[in-house]
Design a protein around this motif. Structure first.
Motif, PDB file in Angstrom:
ATOM      1  N   ILE A  47       0.897  -1.178   0.080  1.00 25.17           N
ATOM      2  CA  ILE A  47      -0.099   0.151   0.013  1.00 25.17           C
ATOM      3  C   ILE A  47       1.069   1.295   0.035  1.00 25.17           C
ATOM      4  CG2 ILE A  47      -1.834   1.390   1.336  1.00 25.17           C
ATOM      5  CD1 ILE A  47      -2.706  -1.325   2.435  1.00 25.17           C
ATOM      6  N   GLY A  48       0.656   2.184  -0.955  1.00 24.72           N
ATOM      7  CA  GLY A  48       1.253   3.509  -1.000  1.00 24.72           C
ATOM      8  C   GLY A  48       0.985   4.323   0.242  1.00 24.72           C
ATOM      9  N   THR A  49       1.863   5.506   0.249  1.00 29.93           N
ATOM     10  CA  THR A  49       1.564   6.134   1.515  1.00 29.93           C
ATOM     11  C   THR A  49       0.493   7.277   1.099  1.00 29.93           C
ATOM     12  OG1 THR A  49       3.442   7.585   0.551  1.00 29.93           O
ATOM     13  CG2 THR A  49       3.980   6.288   2.103  1.00 29.93           C
ATOM     14  N   VAL A  50      -0.115   7.923   2.142  1.00 25.66           N
ATOM     15  CA  VAL A  50      -0.938   9.012   1.856  1.00 25.66           C
ATOM     16  C   VAL A  50      -0.273  10.318   2.457  1.00 25.66           C
ATOM     17  CG1 VAL A  50      -3.278   9.767   2.555  1.00 25.66           C
ATOM     18  CG2 VAL A  50      -3.035   7.348   1.989  1.00 25.66           C
ATOM     19  N   GLY A  51      -0.289  11.215   1.861  1.00 21.79           N
ATOM     20  CA  GLY A  51       0.452  12.520   2.419  1.00 21.79           C
ATOM     21  C   GLY A  51      -0.886  13.237   2.886  1.00 21.79           C
ATOM     22  N   THR A  52      -0.649  14.211   3.844  1.00 21.01           N
ATOM     23  CA  THR A  52      -1.633  15.120   4.416  1.00 21.01           C
ATOM     24  C   THR A  52      -1.229  16.517   4.590  1.00 21.01           C
ATOM     25  OG1 THR A  52      -0.449  15.083   6.611  1.00 21.01           O
ATOM     26  CG2 THR A  52      -2.312  13.424   6.298  1.00 21.01           C
ATOM     27  N   GLN A  53      -2.288  17.784   4.486  1.00 24.13           N
ATOM     28  CA  GLN A  53      -2.160  18.913   4.230  1.00 24.13           C
ATOM     29  C   GLN A  53      -2.864  19.855   5.189  1.00 24.13           C
ATOM     30  OE1 GLN A  53      -3.077  19.901   0.359  1.00 24.13           O
ATOM     31  NE2 GLN A  53      -2.297  22.033   0.499  1.00 24.13           N
ATOM     32  N   ASP A  54      -2.595  20.835   5.825  1.00 23.27           N
ATOM     33  CA  ASP A  54      -3.234  21.496   6.884  1.00 23.27           C
ATOM     34  C   ASP A  54      -3.866  22.808   6.060  1.00 23.27           C
ATOM     35  OD1 ASP A  54      -2.054  19.949   8.855  1.00 23.27           O
ATOM     36  OD2 ASP A  54      -0.795  21.587   9.486  1.00 23.27           O
ATOM     37  N   THR A 180     -10.615   3.429  -7.237  1.00 22.50           N
ATOM     38  CA  THR A 180      -9.141   3.386  -7.993  1.00 22.50           C
ATOM     39  C   THR A 180      -9.192   4.340  -9.095  1.00 22.50           C
ATOM     40  OG1 THR A 180     -10.107   1.716  -9.475  1.00 22.50           O
ATOM     41  CG2 THR A 180      -9.196   1.150  -7.136  1.00 22.50           C
ATOM     42  N   SER A 181      -9.959   5.398  -9.233  1.00 13.16           N
ATOM     43  CA  SER A 181     -10.016   6.297 -10.270  1.00 13.16           C
ATOM     44  C   SER A 181      -8.899   7.523 -10.197  1.00 13.16           C
ATOM     45  CB  SER A 181     -11.235   6.921 -10.726  1.00 13.16           C
ATOM     46  OG  SER A 181     -11.738   7.700  -9.584  1.00 13.16           O
ATOM     47  N   LEU A 182      -8.515   7.693  -8.792  1.00  9.83           N
ATOM     48  CA  LEU A 182      -7.518   8.784  -8.721  1.00  9.83           C
ATOM     49  C   LEU A 182      -6.116   8.386  -8.443  1.00  9.83           C
ATOM     50  CD1 LEU A 182      -9.461  10.215  -5.442  1.00  9.83           C
ATOM     51  CD2 LEU A 182      -9.534  10.745  -7.906  1.00  9.83           C
ATOM     52  N   LYS A 183      -4.755   9.052  -8.992  1.00  6.01           N
ATOM     53  CA  LYS A 183      -3.876   8.366  -9.291  1.00  6.01           C
ATOM     54  C   LYS A 183      -3.016   8.561  -7.989  1.00  6.01           C
ATOM     55  CE  LYS A 183      -1.891  12.982 -10.545  1.00  6.01           C
ATOM     56  NZ  LYS A 183      -1.275  13.579 -11.493  1.00  6.01           N
ATOM     57  N   ASP A 184      -3.605   9.224  -6.840  1.00  8.75           N
ATOM     58  CA  ASP A 184      -2.649   9.248  -5.653  1.00  8.75           C
ATOM     59  C   ASP A 184      -3.256   8.957  -4.613  1.00  8.75           C
ATOM     60  OD1 ASP A 184      -4.371  11.558  -5.809  1.00  8.75           O
ATOM     61  OD2 ASP A 184      -2.694  13.037  -5.599  1.00  8.75           O
ATOM     62  N   VAL A 185      -4.378   8.545  -4.526  1.00  9.30           N
ATOM     63  CA  VAL A 185      -4.885   8.189  -3.396  1.00  9.30           C
ATOM     64  C   VAL A 185      -6.120   7.029  -3.665  1.00  9.30           C
ATOM     65  CG1 VAL A 185      -6.782  10.050  -3.166  1.00  9.30           C
ATOM     66  CG2 VAL A 185      -5.867   9.188  -0.994  1.00  9.30           C
ATOM     67  N   GLN A 186      -6.736   6.253  -2.810  1.00 12.31           N
ATOM     68  CA  GLN A 186      -7.841   5.334  -2.897  1.00 12.31           C
ATOM     69  C   GLN A 186      -8.650   5.440  -1.737  1.00 12.31           C
ATOM     70  OE1 GLN A 186      -6.314   1.488  -4.759  1.00 12.31           O
ATOM     71  NE2 GLN A 186      -6.725   0.738  -2.748  1.00 12.31           N
ATOM     72  N   PRO A 187      -9.679   6.298  -1.848  1.00 12.21           N
ATOM     73  CA  PRO A 187     -10.840   6.156  -0.676  1.00 12.21           C
ATOM     74  C   PRO A 187     -11.694   4.826  -0.947  1.00 12.21           C
ATOM     75  CG  PRO A 187     -11.380   7.764  -2.490  1.00 12.21           C
ATOM     76  CD  PRO A 187      -9.925   7.215  -2.866  1.00 12.21           C
ATOM     77  N   TYR A 188     -12.131   4.506   0.147  1.00 11.78           N
ATOM     78  CA  TYR A 188     -13.445   3.763   0.072  1.00 11.78           C
ATOM     79  C   TYR A 188     -14.422   4.273  -0.972  1.00 11.78           C
ATOM     80  CZ  TYR A 188     -11.660   0.667   3.776  1.00 11.78           C
ATOM     81  OH  TYR A 188     -10.984   0.006   4.547  1.00 11.78           O
ATOM     82  N   LEU A 189     -15.165   3.431  -1.785  1.00 12.77           N
ATOM     83  CA  LEU A 189     -16.172   3.733  -2.574  1.00 12.77           C
ATOM     84  C   LEU A 189     -17.329   4.813  -1.675  1.00 12.77           C
ATOM     85  CD1 LEU A 189     -16.811   0.630  -4.785  1.00 12.77           C
ATOM     86  CD2 LEU A 189     -16.102   2.707  -5.473  1.00 12.77           C
ATOM     87  N   TYR A 190     -17.618   5.867  -2.349  1.00  8.99           N
ATOM     88  CA  TYR A 190     -18.458   6.887  -1.564  1.00  8.99           C
ATOM     89  C   TYR A 190     -19.256   7.536  -2.693  1.00  8.99           C
ATOM     90  CZ  TYR A 190     -15.522  10.519  -3.071  1.00  8.99           C
ATOM     91  OH  TYR A 190     -14.805  11.610  -3.853  1.00  8.99           O
ATOM     92  N   LYS A 191     -20.394   8.222  -2.260  1.00 13.20           N
ATOM     93  CA  LYS A 191     -21.024   9.025  -2.875  1.00 13.20           C
ATOM     94  C   LYS A 191     -21.588  10.193  -2.181  1.00 13.20           C
ATOM     95  CE  LYS A 191     -25.436   6.532  -2.784  1.00 13.20           C
ATOM     96  NZ  LYS A 191     -26.701   5.859  -3.621  1.00 13.20           N
ATOM     97  N   ILE A 192     -21.532  11.500  -2.463  1.00 19.53           N
ATOM     98  CA  ILE A 192     -22.185  12.779  -1.704  1.00 19.53           C
ATOM     99  C   ILE A 192     -23.495  13.109  -2.356  1.00 19.53           C
ATOM    100  CG2 ILE A 192     -21.697  14.977  -1.015  1.00 19.53           C
ATOM    101  CD1 ILE A 192     -18.688  14.449  -1.301  1.00 19.53           C
ATOM    102  N   THR A 193     -24.440  13.162  -1.455  1.00 17.15           N
ATOM    103  CA  THR A 193     -25.783  13.748  -1.951  1.00 17.15           C
ATOM    104  C   THR A 193     -26.125  14.958  -1.020  1.00 17.15           C
ATOM    105  OG1 THR A 193     -26.924  11.942  -0.551  1.00 17.15           O
ATOM    106  CG2 THR A 193     -26.726  11.582  -2.985  1.00 17.15           C
ATOM    107  N   TYR A 194     -27.118  15.616  -1.429  1.00 19.03           N
ATOM    108  CA  TYR A 194     -27.630  16.527  -0.331  1.00 19.03           C
ATOM    109  C   TYR A 194     -29.206  17.088  -0.622  1.00 19.03           C
ATOM    110  CZ  TYR A 194     -27.255  19.950  -4.369  1.00 19.03           C
ATOM    111  OH  TYR A 194     -27.428  20.516  -5.403  1.00 19.03           O
ATOM    112  N   GLN A 195     -29.794  17.561   0.355  1.00 16.95           N
ATOM    113  CA  GLN A 195     -31.023  17.949   0.378  1.00 16.95           C
ATOM    114  C   GLN A 195     -31.173  19.579   0.861  1.00 16.95           C
ATOM    115  OE1 GLN A 195     -32.820  14.866   2.787  1.00 16.95           O
ATOM    116  NE2 GLN A 195     -33.843  13.900   1.193  1.00 16.95           N
ATOM    117  N   ILE A 196     -31.904  20.111   0.386  1.00 17.39           N
ATOM    118  CA  ILE A 196     -32.307  21.640   0.899  1.00 17.39           C
ATOM    119  C   ILE A 196     -33.762  21.816   1.596  1.00 17.39           C
ATOM    120  CG2 ILE A 196     -32.261  23.934   0.352  1.00 17.39           C
ATOM    121  CD1 ILE A 196     -29.530  22.628   0.312  1.00 17.39           C
TER     122      ILE A 196
END
Length: 218
Positions: A47-54, A180-196
């Protein structure tokens, strides 16, 4: 499979919506992402490394940590901007909810589509208030920063319970668990939705103003 559901609530002014949502969503994704998998053979991988940023907020006294991935940030920022625009276009004090759902795929035979099974959902309920002057905004800036700090601690405590995580996949199944679509990180499969919700009413707005007035009286 039981799906864990967590709800976070926050009251902010309109200009703080974007930063508050980015802080919470990125905090969650920081703990729900890995480095890229590099398979040597079907059952063996590194598993590759994951960098962080403040990241320092402009309208909130708060600094949050996110995965150092411009690609992931663009995806999250696009979703948050759409949510902010929809929420602020209500024209008055309003309420909305943005949800971050983690899921895994279950392959189905043709002609049926794959089944997406959620295993963790985070719902952030946002109350937007409009403040009268700069003094109130400065107090809100500090108070929201304090609340965000509490929410981030809450997120970390929940995630550290280790109630459930999908089983680490073999190479042939990695796309059923991770994005796996991102070249530098691998998040668990997710989706974002919203309601107003168009109108929140006066309860939350009144509460925030009372909080501000009590602070001024100290």
């Amino acid at each position: 499979m039981n799906c864990r559901s967590e709800v976070l609530e926050l009251t902010v002014e309109a200009r703080q919506v974007e930063e508050a949502m980015l802080a919470l969503l990125h905090t969650i994704l920081l703990h729900r992402s890995t480095g890229k998998f590099h398979y040597k053979k079907e059952g063996t991988y590194s598993i590759g490394t994951v960098g962080t940023q403040d990241i320092d907020c402009d309208f909130i006294d708060f600094t949050f940590v996110r995965v150092s991935s411009d690609e992931l940030d663009r995806v999250i920022s696009k979703a948050v901007t759409e949510f902010k625009d929809a929420l602020c276009n209500t024209g008055s004090d309003g309420m909305g909810q943005i949800s971050l759902e983690f899921y895994q795929k279950k392959k189905s035979r043709w002609p049926f589509s794959d089944e997406c099974i959620p295993w963790e959902v985070w719902c952030v309920k946002v109350n937007v208030v409009h403040l009268a002057n700069e003094q109130e905004r400065q107090i809100c800036r500090e108070k929201v920063g304090e609340k965000l700090g509490e929410k981030v601690i809450n997120v970390v405590e929940v995630i550290n319970r280790h109630e459930y995580l999908p089983k680490m996949p073999t190479q042939s199944e990695v796309d059923n668990v991770f994005d796996t679509s991102l070249k530098d990180v691998q998040p668990y499969l997710y989706k974002i939705t919203y309601q107003i919700t168009d109108s929140l009413g006066t309860s939350v707005s009144t509460t925030m103003r009372r909080l501000i007035k009590d602070t001024l009286a100290l």
